[in-house]
Design a protein around this motif. Structure first.
Motif, PDB file in Angstrom:
ATOM      1  N   SER A  19      -7.956 -10.174   3.040  1.00  0.00           N
ATOM      2  CA  SER A  19      -7.241  -9.449   4.086  1.00  0.00           C
ATOM      3  C   SER A  19      -8.194  -8.446   4.717  1.00  0.00           C
ATOM      4  O   SER A  19      -9.183  -8.046   4.098  1.00  0.00           O
ATOM      5  N   GLY A  20      -7.886  -8.063   5.941  1.00  0.00           N
ATOM      6  CA  GLY A  20      -8.748  -7.115   6.615  1.00  0.00           C
ATOM      7  C   GLY A  20      -8.064  -6.429   7.770  1.00  0.00           C
ATOM      8  O   GLY A  20      -7.042  -6.904   8.282  1.00  0.00           O
ATOM      9  N   ILE A  54      -3.663 -14.050  12.027  1.00  0.00           N
ATOM     10  CA  ILE A  54      -3.576 -12.697  12.578  1.00  0.00           C
ATOM     11  C   ILE A  54      -2.163 -12.218  12.281  1.00  0.00           C
ATOM     12  O   ILE A  54      -1.190 -12.758  12.809  1.00  0.00           O
ATOM     13  N   ASN A  55      -2.041 -11.236  11.397  1.00  0.00           N
ATOM     14  CA  ASN A  55      -0.726 -10.717  11.028  1.00  0.00           C
ATOM     15  C   ASN A  55      -0.191  -9.727  12.036  1.00  0.00           C
ATOM     16  O   ASN A  55       0.993  -9.695  12.311  1.00  0.00           O
ATOM     17  N   VAL A  64      -6.210  -4.943  14.750  1.00  0.00           N
ATOM     18  CA  VAL A  64      -5.884  -6.302  14.345  1.00  0.00           C
ATOM     19  C   VAL A  64      -5.909  -6.362  12.824  1.00  0.00           C
ATOM     20  O   VAL A  64      -6.852  -5.882  12.201  1.00  0.00           O
ATOM     21  N   ASP A  65      -4.861  -6.942  12.231  1.00  0.00           N
ATOM     22  CA  ASP A  65      -4.823  -7.206  10.796  1.00  0.00           C
ATOM     23  C   ASP A  65      -4.914  -8.706  10.592  1.00  0.00           C
ATOM     24  O   ASP A  65      -4.219  -9.470  11.274  1.00  0.00           O
ATOM     25  N   ILE A  66      -5.779  -9.124   9.674  1.00  0.00           N
ATOM     26  CA  ILE A  66      -5.949 -10.551   9.402  1.00  0.00           C
ATOM     27  C   ILE A  66      -5.753 -10.815   7.913  1.00  0.00           C
ATOM     28  O   ILE A  66      -5.892  -9.913   7.087  1.00  0.00           O
TER      29      ILE A  66
END
Length: 93
Positions: A19-20, A54-55, A64-66
């Protein structure tokens, strides 16, 4: 001078390769399960991996949360070298 101010706004955090969170994103150029291509304040960022998603995408704040398995993160200048000149071009002026 303005570029120095915006460079500090970009941040990349990866947790356990699964996650990032990325800030300073100005555009999402493309994405699929193997690759996400982002334009950031520090140049283009290519995220390669498996089952990437992409969450959360909030371009107003540049976040951006991935998630998915991250295999590589690669920055490129996204054409900015044309403005500033490449290292070789500056050497041979």
């Amino acid at each position: 001078m303005e570029e120095k101010q915006t460079q500090g706004a970009h941040k990349l955090t990866v947790s356990g390769r699964h996650s990032g969170m990325i800030t300073g994103v100005t555009d999402v150029l493309s994405f699929d399960e193997q690759e996400i291509l982002l334009e950031t304040e520090m140049g283009r960022l290519t995220v390669k991996g498996k089952e990437l998603h992409i969450n959360r995408l909030t371009l107003e704040t540049g976040e951006v949360d991935i998630d998915g398995k991250v295999v590589s993160l690669v920055y490129s200048d996204g054409g900015r070298s044309q403005k500033n000149g490449s290292v070789l071009a500056r050497m041979f002026r």
